[in-house]
Design an enzyme around this catalytic site. Sequence first.
Site, PDB file in Angstrom:
ATOM      1  CG  MET A   1       0.139 -10.841   6.192  1.00 62.06           C
ATOM      2  SD  MET A   1      -1.018 -11.064   4.820  1.00 62.06           S
ATOM      3  CE  MET A   1       0.090 -11.640   3.545  1.00 62.06           C
ATOM      4  N   GLY A   2      -1.456  -7.437   6.026  1.00 61.52           N
ATOM      5  CA  GLY A   2      -2.390  -6.700   6.856  1.00 61.52           C
ATOM      6  C   GLY A   2      -2.903  -7.445   8.066  1.00 61.52           C
TER       7      GLY A   2
ATOM      8  NE  ARG B   1      -6.602  -9.106   3.327  1.00 62.73           N
ATOM      9  CZ  ARG B   1      -5.626  -8.217   3.182  1.00 62.73           C
ATOM     10  NH1 ARG B   1      -5.769  -7.224   2.317  1.00 62.73           N
ATOM     11  NH2 ARG B   1      -4.509  -8.331   3.882  1.00 62.73           N
ATOM     12  CB  ILE B   2     -11.251  -5.415   5.255  1.00 67.01           C
ATOM     13  CG1 ILE B   2     -12.620  -5.353   4.568  1.00 67.01           C
ATOM     14  CG2 ILE B   2     -10.742  -4.015   5.570  1.00 67.01           C
ATOM     15  CD1 ILE B   2     -12.631  -4.611   3.256  1.00 67.01           C
ATOM     16  N   GLY B   3      -7.931  -5.509   4.786  1.00 64.07           N
ATOM     17  CA  GLY B   3      -6.649  -5.537   5.470  1.00 64.07           C
ATOM     18  C   GLY B   3      -6.532  -4.443   6.514  1.00 64.07           C
ATOM     19  CG  ASP B   4      -2.572  -3.009   7.457  1.00 65.10           C
ATOM     20  OD1 ASP B   4      -2.526  -3.681   6.408  1.00 65.10           O
ATOM     21  OD2 ASP B   4      -1.778  -2.082   7.698  1.00 65.10           O
TER      22      ASP B   4
ATOM     23  CB  THR C   1       3.369  -1.194   3.841  1.00 67.13           C
ATOM     24  OG1 THR C   1       3.058  -1.805   2.588  1.00 67.13           O
ATOM     25  CG2 THR C   1       4.856  -1.307   4.089  1.00 67.13           C
TER      26      THR C   1
ATOM     27  CB  THR D   1      -0.877  -0.005   1.265  1.00 63.09           C
ATOM     28  OG1 THR D   1      -1.707   1.153   1.272  1.00 63.09           O
ATOM     29  CG2 THR D   1      -0.032   0.044   2.522  1.00 63.09           C
TER      30      THR D   1
END
Length: 323
Positions: A238-239, A213-216, A236, A185
């Site tokens: 692996m969320g 899916r939603i990451g950090d 940035t 990101t």
Amino acid sequence: MKRRNFIKAAGIAGAGAGLLPGSLNLNAATFRKEKKPTPICIATWNFHEASKTAGELLYKGTSALDAVEQGVRIEEANLKNTTVGNGGAPDRDGNVTLDACIMAPSGDCGSVVYLKEIEHPVSVARKVMEETPHVMLAGEGALQFAIQQGFQQKNLFTKESEKAWKEWLKDKEYKPIINIENHDTIGMLCLDDKGDIAGACTTSGLAYKMNGRIGDSPIIGAGLYLDNEIGGAVATGMGEVIMKSVGSFLIVELMRQGKSPQEACEIAVQRIIKQNPNYKDFQAAFIALSKNGEIGSYCIHEGFSYVKFQDRKNTNTPSKSYL
């Protein structure tokens, strides 16, 4: 000295002693703000044009909030960047879904998740912050709100992204590639000439992720956090592991306790490593900026870098790493 005057003088001295950092449990960061820093923009990876855009705005007197929004919008519109905005890699079902958040010096923040067909999710996130009583909008609701705010719908699934997705479908390998931008990101922090700090994160998320899916990146405290009295941090990589550690919030709190940005980033990464025995299989990285202009950066695997715009020039700096 008469006893009465001696006691009075001693009381004044004692009150003065009570103002020392230790007695009020104040942190070192509070006492490092004597010198006003020059404007600074830092961003994850080597997003040169994004940091230059934001940095030049800062030197024109633009607020940190406006600069950080305009800076990350550069990558949202960059079709060559397959991890952010237009042209972002889709999920495994072929949906291009975007996540973003923004945070102001006041502590106000806005976020959108699973947003489709809008090129600039960071600007929608800002509208959420400024035009609603909420912090986060998701999916169809986020799209509906964006349209109501005047944003134009757009097909974000480019021919190049579609070609790469169809190639992926042949084997359907669901594994992040370390330091290859299929899961990264742009996170950015800006410090303006008034000494205010703002931040933003925007991403299309993990390439070929599961639908939904939603990451950090859009999660305040995980992908981004700041306190205008202390500083800020962005993440940035692996969320999922960053969310579980609430990494950006942790870094700011460590800075509040007197840790330098570098020390705070290292502790955050070490906590992720301790929690995840398989840490060699993924990347996690942080950058941090204090109110007096100190910068920190740390990651698991070498190869991560950050870009800084200061004194009207861009520099890219390799991050220190655990491995």
